[in-house]
Design an enzyme around this catalytic site. Structure first.
Site, short mmCIF file in Angstrom:
data_model
loop_
_atom_site.label_atom_id
_atom_site.label_comp_id
_atom_site.label_asym_id
_atom_site.label_seq_id
_atom_site.Cartn_x
_atom_site.Cartn_y
_atom_site.Cartn_z
N ASP A 34 0.87 -1.17 0.00
CA ASP A 34 0.00 0.00 0.00
C ASP A 34 0.91 1.23 0.00
O ASP A 34 2.13 1.08 -0.06
CB ASP A 34 -0.95 -0.03 1.21
CG ASP A 34 -2.29 0.64 0.86
OD1 ASP A 34 -2.26 1.82 0.48
OD2 ASP A 34 -3.33 -0.03 0.94
N GLU A 81 -9.79 2.92 -5.19
CA GLU A 81 -9.38 4.29 -4.88
C GLU A 81 -8.17 4.74 -5.71
O GLU A 81 -7.10 4.96 -5.16
CB GLU A 81 -9.06 4.41 -3.39
CG GLU A 81 -10.25 4.04 -2.52
CD GLU A 81 -9.92 4.02 -1.01
OE1 GLU A 81 -10.79 4.38 -0.23
OE2 GLU A 81 -8.79 3.62 -0.65
N HIS A 111 -2.71 3.27 -4.55
CA HIS A 111 -2.10 2.76 -3.31
C HIS A 111 -0.67 2.29 -3.53
O HIS A 111 -0.27 1.25 -3.01
CB HIS A 111 -2.94 1.61 -2.73
CG HIS A 111 -4.26 2.09 -2.18
ND1 HIS A 111 -4.41 2.58 -0.92
CD2 HIS A 111 -5.49 2.16 -2.76
CE1 HIS A 111 -5.68 2.93 -0.72
NE2 HIS A 111 -6.36 2.70 -1.82
C1 TNX Z 1 -10.72 1.94 2.13
S1 TNX Z 1 -11.73 -0.74 1.40
C2 TNX Z 1 -9.69 1.20 1.62
C3 TNX Z 1 -8.48 0.95 2.43
C4 TNX Z 1 -8.58 1.62 3.78
C5 TNX Z 1 -9.98 1.47 4.34
C6 TNX Z 1 -10.17 2.04 5.72
C7 TNX Z 1 -10.65 -0.51 0.28
C8 TNX Z 1 -10.66 -1.37 -0.86
N1 TNX Z 1 -9.78 0.52 0.43
O1 TNX Z 1 -7.34 1.39 1.73
O2 TNX Z 1 -7.65 1.03 4.62
O3 TNX Z 1 -10.88 2.12 3.47
O4 TNX Z 1 -11.39 1.62 6.27
#
Ligand code: TNX
Length: 483
Positions: free
Chosen positions: A149, A276, A212
């Site tokens: 990440d 994301e 990420h």
């Molecule tokens: C979203 S859930 C993310 C993570 C974070 C999390 C915190 C997802 C696929 N991505 O990178 O750690 O929220 O709740």
């Protein structure tokens, strides 16, 4: 005559009730018989190929015999887990016998997983083993490892040593000095894979991309669109330093990494992230503009589809199938993908999309399966921005939604709870967040709806908390249930 009837009543009604067993996940069929069986009775193992599910088993306790039937190693392991819980219960209740019964059991879903996030805070190998030990006895059969990440890269890749030299350490995490550094050598990870397999737990690797990836870009700036110089991220949040879709050498890098990881992880499932990923830097890049013209991509969202298609060629070459955090605005995903339902308030759209594009889902919705969320309001410091996910809510989750039986079979592969690691700094916190909610999740994945109820779960909970206590496993005491 009257006495005879009372005797019969005792035998068939009262006795079986008092013999209720405390197994989690609740087995799908239990029949109680009269009589009991001494605890030290030898066990007879019988392979029975007529048991249809690989993970299914039968456990028959007779006055002088305990019989375990299964058609594979997994079924044998699960029969033993059930028996171990029965024996523990008897010992706790100071009994020297087990109740006579037959259990015929098999899972509702084939994929029943937990996810841990050593990228955000490094976990020692020994701690992951302990985590596997506990989940395995509740018939959870996949452990998804979020291996990279923004805040860290955690697996040795021989062709790219800087991934761990640079990407596996950071100065701090939001001021904290704990577990900021570490990675798994390939040897350690192979050993962990074998450890899991002995307990019917397959390890699923995740290389999260294209977002990420700050730690990756910190190690090899050429992987970003404008060769950005950054350090490994030390805060939570979403970064914009994506792996660059416009550079062929990015895909060679991905191919190399997937190829090395494929030699470590025998599991067919391979998670490639996909969550994301803000495209700002792609949109500003000259190389990406050139790619868009060449491939005639009209809409930027098609870039994401292009990216995953290319990654999928590497997966296919290595005999792997992609698992992806689904984002609804990505127009097309590789046909063989298994998609995650994860974002809160998207269930309806994701189910529609699954039917339209005909892909299977792993259900990990924020509403029911985010184990980084606290179990009660004001339970923990610094996470008040998160929603609360109480034990009862996890137990009430039905991953069949309103689908028909046939649709459920076609579209739902299983369930997964995600323990995101920003606020999970050590194994104590990890277990505290995971238990007892993972007990509920195990039942969500294993037990058919007619056999499930909140009250029946609560009735078995105390015995299971005691089981965890005896193993030295930290958990959150669900104090709100005491009355
Ligand atoms: C979203 S859930 C993310 C993570 C974070 C999390 C915190 C997802 C696929 N991505 O990178 O750690 O929220 O709740």
């Amino acid at each position: 005559m009257k006495i005879y009837y009372i005797f019969l009543l005792l035998l068939f009604v009262v006795l079986p009730l008092s013999a209720q067993v405390n197994v989690i996940p609740q087995p799908n069929k239990i029949e109680y018989h009269k009589g009991s069986c001494p605890l030290k009775t030898p066990i007879t193992y019988i392979t029975d190929n007529s048991i249809p599910s690989k993970e299914g088993y039968e456990l028959i306790v007779q006055p002088k015999k305990i019989i375990l039937k299964f058609s594979s190693k997994a079924g044998k392991f699960y029969a033993e887990q059930t028996l171990a819980q029965l024996i523990f219960q008897a010992e706790q209740e100071s009994k020297k016998v087990l109740p006579c019964l037959s259990i015929i059991d098999a899972p509702r879903f084939s994929y029943r997983a937990l996810m841990i996030d050593p990228a955000r805070h490094y976990w020692k190998v020994e701690d992951i083993k302990k985590y596997i030990d506990v989940m395995a006895q509740y018939k959870l059969n996949y452990l998804h490892l979020h291996l990279n990440d923004d805040q860290g890269w955690r697996i040795e890749i021989k062709k790219y040593p800087k991934l761990t030299e640079v990407g596996a350490k950071r100065t701090d995490f939001e001021g904290s000095k704990r577990n900021n550094e570490g990675y798994y050598t390939q040897e350690e990870m192979k050993n962990l894979v074998a450890y899991g397999l002995e307990r019917n737990v397959q390890l699923v690797p995740e290389f999260d991309m294209p977002g990420h990836n700050d730690a990756t870009v910190a190690a090899y700036p050429f992987l970003s669109c404008n060769d950005t110089i950054i350090t490994v991220r030390t805060t939570s949040g979403v970064s914009k330093n994506l792996l660059c879709v416009g550079k062929e050498k990015v895909f060679s890098f991905i191919d190399d990494v997937i190829t090395e990881l494929s030699t470590i992880f025998p599991c067919t499932y391979f998670h490639i992230g996909g969550d994301e990923a803000p495209m700002d830097k792609w949109q500003e890049s000259k190389e990406v503009r050139t790619l868009k013209n060449k491939e005639n991509l009209k809409d930027d969202s098609q870039l994401m589809s292009y990216f995953f298609e290319k990654v999928n060629t590497s997966l296919l070459k290595n005999g792997k199938q992609p698992l992806i955090w689904m984002e609804l605005d990505v127009p097309v995903y590789p046909k063989n993908s298994i998609m995650y339902l994860w974002r809160i308030n998207t269930t309806k759209q994701v189910l529609e999309r699954a039917k339209k594009d005909n892909f299977k889902l792993i259900c990990s919705p924020g509403e029911y399966a985010y184990f980084d969320y606290p179990q009660a309001k004001d339970d923990l410091p610094n996470v008040n921005w998160m929603p609360t996910l109480p034990l009862e809510k996890v137990l009430l989750f039905n991953p069949g939604f309103n689908l028909s039986k046939e649709e459920e079979k076609q579209y739902i592969l299983g369930v997964e709870a995600t323990l995101w690691g920003e606020s999970v700094k050590d194994l104590f916190r990890a277990f505290y967040m995971t238990y007892p909610r993972a007990l509920a999740l195990s039942e969500v994945g294993w037990t058919q709806m007619p056999q499930r109820s909140w009250q029946a779960f609560v009735d078995r909970l105390e015995g299971q908390l005691s089981y965890l206590w005896h193993q030295g496993v930290n958990y959150r005491v669900p104090v709100e249930l005491a009355n």
